[in-house]
Enzyme design. Structure first.
Site, PDB file in Angstrom:
ATOM      1  N   ARG A 147      39.683  28.104  38.351  1.00 59.83           N
ATOM      2  CA  ARG A 147      38.592  27.651  37.899  1.00 59.83           C
ATOM      3  C   ARG A 147      38.422  26.466  39.295  1.00 59.83           C
ATOM      4  O   ARG A 147      39.286  25.706  39.143  1.00 59.83           O
ATOM      5  CB  ARG A 147      37.391  27.245  36.668  1.00 59.83           C
ATOM      6  CG  ARG A 147      36.911  28.943  35.820  1.00 59.83           C
ATOM      7  CD  ARG A 147      36.504  28.099  35.015  1.00 59.83           C
ATOM      8  NE  ARG A 147      35.968  29.473  34.123  1.00 59.83           N
ATOM      9  CZ  ARG A 147      36.879  30.105  33.346  1.00 59.83           C
ATOM     10  NH1 ARG A 147      38.033  29.045  32.879  1.00 59.83           N
ATOM     11  NH2 ARG A 147      36.230  31.358  32.610  1.00 59.83           N
ATOM     12  N   LYS A 171      37.097  26.563  30.476  1.00 61.15           N
ATOM     13  CA  LYS A 171      36.057  26.244  28.954  1.00 61.15           C
ATOM     14  C   LYS A 171      36.562  25.949  27.494  1.00 61.15           C
ATOM     15  O   LYS A 171      37.228  26.973  26.887  1.00 61.15           O
ATOM     16  CB  LYS A 171      35.235  27.750  29.160  1.00 61.15           C
ATOM     17  CG  LYS A 171      34.177  27.178  30.464  1.00 61.15           C
ATOM     18  CD  LYS A 171      33.489  28.317  30.768  1.00 61.15           C
ATOM     19  CE  LYS A 171      33.064  28.464  32.431  1.00 61.15           C
ATOM     20  NZ  LYS A 171      32.046  29.521  31.901  1.00 61.15           N
ATOM     21  N   HIS A 241      34.543  29.709  43.711  1.00 57.85           N
ATOM     22  CA  HIS A 241      33.648  30.566  42.857  1.00 57.85           C
ATOM     23  C   HIS A 241      34.335  31.992  43.179  1.00 57.85           C
ATOM     24  O   HIS A 241      34.469  32.700  42.624  1.00 57.85           O
ATOM     25  CB  HIS A 241      32.113  30.286  42.316  1.00 57.85           C
ATOM     26  CG  HIS A 241      32.004  31.437  41.288  1.00 57.85           C
ATOM     27  ND1 HIS A 241      32.554  31.419  40.091  1.00 57.85           N
ATOM     28  CD2 HIS A 241      31.268  31.841  41.215  1.00 57.85           C
ATOM     29  CE1 HIS A 241      32.405  32.692  39.295  1.00 57.85           C
ATOM     30  NE2 HIS A 241      31.578  33.584  39.893  1.00 57.85           N
ATOM     31  N   ARG A 244      37.273  32.661  43.121  1.00 58.20           N
ATOM     32  CA  ARG A 244      37.776  33.396  42.299  1.00 58.20           C
ATOM     33  C   ARG A 244      37.271  34.970  42.292  1.00 58.20           C
ATOM     34  O   ARG A 244      38.273  35.783  41.296  1.00 58.20           O
ATOM     35  CB  ARG A 244      37.225  32.776  41.189  1.00 58.20           C
ATOM     36  CG  ARG A 244      37.507  33.295  39.492  1.00 58.20           C
ATOM     37  CD  ARG A 244      36.843  31.851  38.424  1.00 58.20           C
ATOM     38  NE  ARG A 244      36.414  32.339  37.378  1.00 58.20           N
ATOM     39  CZ  ARG A 244      37.465  32.598  36.579  1.00 58.20           C
ATOM     40  NH1 ARG A 244      38.929  31.898  36.224  1.00 58.20           N
ATOM     41  NH2 ARG A 244      37.335  32.757  35.079  1.00 58.20           N
ATOM     42  N   HIS A 267      39.018  34.619  30.730  1.00 59.50           N
ATOM     43  CA  HIS A 267      37.472  35.377  29.425  1.00 59.50           C
ATOM     44  C   HIS A 267      38.070  35.795  28.626  1.00 59.50           C
ATOM     45  O   HIS A 267      38.502  36.387  28.109  1.00 59.50           O
ATOM     46  CB  HIS A 267      37.066  36.909  30.447  1.00 59.50           C
ATOM     47  CG  HIS A 267      36.590  36.330  32.313  1.00 59.50           C
ATOM     48  ND1 HIS A 267      36.662  37.197  32.874  1.00 59.50           N
ATOM     49  CD2 HIS A 267      35.822  35.478  32.811  1.00 59.50           C
ATOM     50  CE1 HIS A 267      36.042  36.775  33.679  1.00 59.50           C
ATOM     51  NE2 HIS A 267      35.846  35.387  33.852  1.00 59.50           N
ATOM     52  N   TYR A 276      32.957  41.813  37.939  1.00 61.42           N
ATOM     53  CA  TYR A 276      34.275  42.016  39.499  1.00 61.42           C
ATOM     54  C   TYR A 276      34.570  43.176  39.763  1.00 61.42           C
ATOM     55  O   TYR A 276      35.123  42.985  40.932  1.00 61.42           O
ATOM     56  CB  TYR A 276      35.388  41.275  39.280  1.00 61.42           C
ATOM     57  CG  TYR A 276      35.430  40.226  39.118  1.00 61.42           C
ATOM     58  CD1 TYR A 276      34.551  38.796  39.746  1.00 61.42           C
ATOM     59  CD2 TYR A 276      35.646  39.352  37.054  1.00 61.42           C
ATOM     60  CE1 TYR A 276      34.670  37.649  39.779  1.00 61.42           C
ATOM     61  CE2 TYR A 276      35.062  38.006  37.081  1.00 61.42           C
ATOM     62  CZ  TYR A 276      34.135  36.864  38.017  1.00 61.42           C
ATOM     63  OH  TYR A 276      33.789  35.365  37.700  1.00 61.42           O
TER      64      TYR A 276
END
Length: 297
Positions: A147, A171, A241, A244, A267, A276
């Site tokens: 990210r 995150k 992004h 990514r 994730h 995706y």
């Protein structure tokens, strides 16, 4: 106000949300509070009923706010009322029966392998520090799927060339180890040499820096990616992004296991990675139609 301060600390310290997310949540709650004061002459968040929230939703929609943005604002309220329930300041949430507004799913169009080849192998970058840094940033995004904020906060000590890995803070402060390719290792070594001539603040060990020695910022990284890809791509969106997204799509198109891609992306659930797969499915359909004997008759 004490509730808001407690909620702020809860999100930051217990939920490990980023300061950016916490600020966004508090802003949305503040906007709702102002709406209550203006429309109902009462800004008591605890005494709110769903009809008042629905009035806010209608008002936002009338102002041209998209359903997706409205859903994000309501998510902030939901989180706040869950906190009030958790701290026993509320018996039931006014959003208990609320259903999210439907919003069309935006298909993110990844860059093609040809576009990546042009940016990485055919474009001429500046000589010296800036050119070496810029190319490494583009290639690191594409080969690791990190990210934007992870790249900005990457520390020098978290790059291990002996194992060809980098450690990033994702995150909710979740760390993960990502392998890097030999071609990235070579670029890192070249960048470190160029960077040694740039004066950096003592004790500030961010790996990527600007020419004046300070760490990168969000807008700089966005502009950098947009600039280089504007030379080779006519796609509307050209951002970190999308790189990514391109990383994940190209891996899946070339046979990578979706669970492995999930781990590389950081994730927490497979559902996040599955967004995706629509591009890899398109590639699979093309291969299928070209290869199956029944399609040749």
């Amino acid at each position: 106000m004490n509730n808001i301060k407690s909620f702020h600390d809860y999100l930051l310290l217990e939920k490990n949300y980023s300061q950016h997310t916490v600020t966004a949540y508090l802003n949305d709650i503040g906007f709702f509070e102002s709406f209550l004061a203006n429309e109902f002459e009462d800004d008591n968040l605890i005494a709110v009923n769903y009809n008042q929230i629905r009035s806010w939703i209608v008002s936002l929609s009338d102002d041209g706010i998209s359903n997706a943005s409205i859903n994000r604002k309501i998510a902030a309220l939901k989180s706040f009322y869950k906190f009030l329930l958790k701290t026993k300041q509320l018996d039931s949430s006014p959003l208990l029966k609320h259903k999210a507004l439907k919003s069309p799913k935006k298909i993110q169009i990844p860059f093609s392998e040809k576009e990546l080849d042009m940016v990485l192998n055919q474009i001429t970058y500046k000589e010296g520090f800036e050119g070496v840094r810029d190319k490494l940033i583009v290639d690191l995004f594409y080969t690791t799927g990190i990210r934007r904020t992870e790249l900005i906060h990457l520390k020098t000590q978290n790059i291990d060339l002996s194992t060809n890995t980098i450690k990033v803070l994702g995150k909710r402060n979740k760390e993960r180890i990502i392998p890097i390719l030999p071609i990235i290792t070579e670029q890192v070594q070249k960048y470190v040499i160029e960077k040694s001539s740039i004066k950096q603040d003592k004790g500030d060990d961010y790996f990527f820096i600007l020419l004046n020695g300070v760490k990168l910022n969000d807008s700089f990284v966005y502009r950098l990616i947009n600039y280089y890809f504007s030379n080779v791509s006519e796609k509307v969106k050209k951002s970190p992004h999308i790189l990514r997204h391109t990383f994940a799509t190209h891996l899946l198109n070339n046979g990578a296991d979706i669970n492995s891609v999930k781990e590389l992306l950081g994730h927490s659930s497979l559902a996040s990675t599955q967004v995706y797969t629509h591009n890899s499915l398109a590639e699979l359909q093309k291969v299928y139609h070209n290869a199956h004997p029944r399609n040749k008759k």
